[in-house]
Motif scaffolding. Structure first.
Motif, PDB file in Angstrom:
ATOM      1  N   ARG A  66       0.839  -1.201   0.000  1.00 48.84           N
ATOM      2  CA  ARG A  66       0.000   0.000   0.000  1.00 48.84           C
ATOM      3  C   ARG A  66       0.877   1.254   0.000  1.00 48.84           C
ATOM      4  O   ARG A  66       2.069   1.204   0.302  1.00 48.84           O
ATOM      5  N   ALA A  67       0.228   2.369  -0.314  1.00 46.87           N
ATOM      6  CA  ALA A  67       0.969   3.625  -0.469  1.00 46.87           C
ATOM      7  C   ALA A  67       1.293   4.268   0.860  1.00 46.87           C
ATOM      8  O   ALA A  67       2.158   5.133   0.933  1.00 46.87           O
ATOM      9  N   ASP A  68       0.626   3.864   1.914  1.00 51.03           N
ATOM     10  CA  ASP A  68       0.843   4.524   3.192  1.00 51.03           C
ATOM     11  C   ASP A  68       0.867   3.497   4.315  1.00 51.03           C
ATOM     12  O   ASP A  68       0.262   2.428   4.194  1.00 51.03           O
ATOM     13  N   ALA A  69       1.574   3.829   5.393  1.00 48.35           N
ATOM     14  CA  ALA A  69       1.614   2.906   6.525  1.00 48.35           C
ATOM     15  C   ALA A  69       0.215   2.700   7.103  1.00 48.35           C
ATOM     16  O   ALA A  69      -0.135   1.613   7.561  1.00 48.35           O
ATOM     17  N   ASP A  70      -0.575   3.743   7.083  1.00 48.15           N
ATOM     18  CA  ASP A  70      -1.957   3.666   7.575  1.00 48.15           C
ATOM     19  C   ASP A  70      -2.811   2.997   6.497  1.00 48.15           C
ATOM     20  O   ASP A  70      -2.978   3.534   5.408  1.00 48.15           O
ATOM     21  N   ASP A  71      -3.332   1.824   6.797  1.00 48.06           N
ATOM     22  CA  ASP A  71      -4.048   1.080   5.756  1.00 48.06           C
ATOM     23  C   ASP A  71      -5.549   1.391   5.714  1.00 48.06           C
ATOM     24  O   ASP A  71      -6.273   0.839   4.902  1.00 48.06           O
ATOM     25  N   ARG A  72      -6.023   2.302   6.564  1.00 46.96           N
ATOM     26  CA  ARG A  72      -7.462   2.558   6.627  1.00 46.96           C
ATOM     27  C   ARG A  72      -7.972   3.314   5.401  1.00 46.96           C
ATOM     28  O   ARG A  72      -7.315   4.210   4.915  1.00 46.96           O
ATOM     29  N   PHE A  73      -9.104   2.924   4.921  1.00 42.42           N
ATOM     30  CA  PHE A  73      -9.871   3.627   3.879  1.00 42.42           C
ATOM     31  C   PHE A  73      -9.197   3.623   2.500  1.00 42.42           C
ATOM     32  O   PHE A  73      -9.764   4.154   1.561  1.00 42.42           O
ATOM     33  N   ASP A  74      -7.993   3.084   2.374  1.00 41.98           N
ATOM     34  CA  ASP A  74      -7.272   3.198   1.107  1.00 41.98           C
ATOM     35  C   ASP A  74      -7.243   1.832   0.414  1.00 41.98           C
ATOM     36  O   ASP A  74      -7.600   0.807   0.986  1.00 41.98           O
ATOM     37  N   THR A  75      -6.795   1.843  -0.837  1.00 44.13           N
ATOM     38  CA  THR A  75      -6.658   0.577  -1.558  1.00 44.13           C
ATOM     39  C   THR A  75      -5.381  -0.140  -1.126  1.00 44.13           C
ATOM     40  O   THR A  75      -4.427   0.486  -0.685  1.00 44.13           O
ATOM     41  N   GLU A  76      -5.402  -1.455  -1.277  1.00 41.25           N
ATOM     42  CA  GLU A  76      -4.245  -2.268  -0.926  1.00 41.25           C
ATOM     43  C   GLU A  76      -4.131  -3.398  -1.941  1.00 41.25           C
ATOM     44  O   GLU A  76      -5.127  -4.074  -2.236  1.00 41.25           O
ATOM     45  N   ALA A  77      -2.923  -3.587  -2.470  1.00 38.20           N
ATOM     46  CA  ALA A  77      -2.702  -4.690  -3.419  1.00 38.20           C
ATOM     47  C   ALA A  77      -2.541  -5.984  -2.638  1.00 38.20           C
ATOM     48  O   ALA A  77      -1.841  -6.025  -1.624  1.00 38.20           O
ATOM     49  N   VAL A  78      -3.207  -7.027  -3.094  1.00 39.55           N
ATOM     50  CA  VAL A  78      -3.043  -8.354  -2.501  1.00 39.55           C
ATOM     51  C   VAL A  78      -2.599  -9.283  -3.630  1.00 39.55           C
ATOM     52  O   VAL A  78      -3.395  -9.685  -4.477  1.00 39.55           O
ATOM     53  N   VAL A  79      -1.305  -9.572  -3.645  1.00 38.98           N
ATOM     54  CA  VAL A  79      -0.719 -10.300  -4.770  1.00 38.98           C
ATOM     55  C   VAL A  79      -0.427 -11.741  -4.346  1.00 38.98           C
ATOM     56  O   VAL A  79       0.310 -11.985  -3.383  1.00 38.98           O
TER      57      VAL A  79
END
Lengths: 211, 195
Positions: free
Chosen positions: B151-164
């Motif tokens: 993810r783009a930020d340490a804070d994973d809330r509310f944002d997109t996250e790649a799951v590869v």
């Protein structure tokens, strides 16, 4: 029921007021998480093409006024940089373009102007901050650093320990008017719409690119 | 106020409480509401995150790593290296954090690259691709069936996250656990420029 409405009419009138006050009571979050985090307050040029920046640097430790006039002289797509009158080729990343941005500044030489940043806003909404040396391989070439002051005569500076302002050395004062050239890397298909210069968001100088 | 109005008031209050209760039972709990929006992909596929496009271009492993410029480490387990490309979309953005999640529920999180791994995927500007990598030290058997979250930020809330999905086989993991040659990792650099 008519009696009930009449008896409570004052409270009923105050309900929307209370709702507005409740929302306003949380409005600091708008400032914390949105307004002061990004560039929202533009200073646009007047008829003469000059934007008058009147703001204050305040990072919680140090405060000083920032007063300067800036105008955009040119924005040109280039494949080389010009340093000391000599043209030098730089290697660009894949799918990128390099833009030379020339600005004219007028400011009291005793004003602290260091620490500003610059970016190009594209017509499609994309935004490119000046990002070298990380993204631009200029070899040993030293590219212009500051978008706001001449690199060799930057004028007064903030002391490294943030304890105050260090005046310019005698004989190295910043001129009252000067040109600054910087380079901004963008995507190859960028269409610059305006140049933005800022110290602390949300305020920024918005300089439209003439095409 | 008449007795009838009293009764009506109480009914309205109770109905209001009941409606609130129903609404609350159908509203996500805060932790659930703020969970990241997961974007699933396999190695080699483009993942469209909010801040930009990510591709895990390959996965390597070994018992030691050499990281440019001039640092490295050994591990009693394996060091998994995922090679990445990262292209911001509308403004300056970096990849800053994530974790490897094993099929058994264990998780190995990472942030900025330190002396024993992590991610070093520098900030870039829209449209300019950077080539970078993430190093994670973990037991060899944990890689089988594992997924890499980025993810783009340490804070994973509310944002997109790649799951590869990494697709590591047991043989592959066992081979990496015995490898003697170190895994070499280049410094992050823009695509098209020599690191």
């Amino acid at each position: 029921m008519t009696t009930w409405w009449r008896r409570n009419r004052l409270a009923l009138v105050l309900v929307p007021v209370a709702l507005v006050l409740a929302a306003a009571g949380n409005a600091s979050r708008l400032d914390d998480y949105w307004w002061s985090r990004d560039l929202h307050q533009s200073v646009r040029p007047g008829d003469g093409g000059t934007a008058a920046v009147r703001t204050e640097y305040d990072d919680g430790t140090l405060q000083y006024p920032i007063t300067a006039d800036v105008s955009l002289t040119s924005v040109t797509r280039v494949s080389s940089v010009t340093l000391d009158g000599r043209s030098r080729t730089v290697t660009l990343p894949d799918d990128s373009a390099l833009w030379r941005v020339v600005m004219h500044w007028t400011a009291d030489p005793s004003t602290v102007l260091s620490g500003c940043q610059i970016g190009i806003q594209g017509e499609d909404g994309r935004f490119w901050e000046k990002s070298y040396p990380d993204l631009l391989d200029a070899g040993s070439t030293t590219l212009p650093f500051s978008p706001c002051v001449p690199d060799d005569t930057p004028g007064p500076q903030v002391k490294l320990d943030l304890s105050g302002i260090q005046p310019a050395k005698v004989g190295e004062e910043r001129p009252a008017a000067y040109d600054v050239t910087v380079y901004v890397l963008t995507a190859a298909d960028a269409a610059p719409a305006e140049v933005r210069v800022w110290w602390l968001p949300p305020l920024y100088a918005s300089l439209p690119v003439r095409r | 106020m008449s007795r009838r109005h009293h009764a009506l008031t109480w009914v309205l209050v109770l109905v209001g409480l009941a409606i609130t209760q129903v609404l609350q039972s159908h509203t996500p709990a805060p932790a659930e509401a703020s969970r990241p929006y997961e974007r699933a992909a396999a190695v080699g596929e483009v993942v469209h995150l909010r801040a930009g496009d990510l591709v895990v271009t390959g996965l390597r492993g070994g018992r030691s790593a050499v990281v440019d410029p001039g640092s490295g480490f050994q591990t009693p387990g394996v060091v998994a290296v995922a090679d990445l490309t990262w292209t911001p979309r509308t403004t300056t953005a970096a990849l800053r954090a994530g974790q490897i999640e094993g099929s058994d529920g264990r998780s190995w999180s990472f942030g900025a690259r330190g002396s024993r791994g992590g991610i070093a995927c520098q900030s870039s500007v829209p449209g300019i691709t950077v080539v970078c990598a993430v190093l994670v030290e973990l037991p060899a058997d944990a890689l089988v069936g594992a997924t890499l979250h980025l993810r783009a930020d340490a804070d994973d809330r509310f944002d997109t996250e790649a799951v590869v999905t990494l697709g590591v086989t047991a043989d592959q993991a066992a081979g990496w656990a015995k490898a003697t040659a170190p895994v070499k990792v280049e410094a992050p650099h823009p695509a098209g420029l020599t690191p």
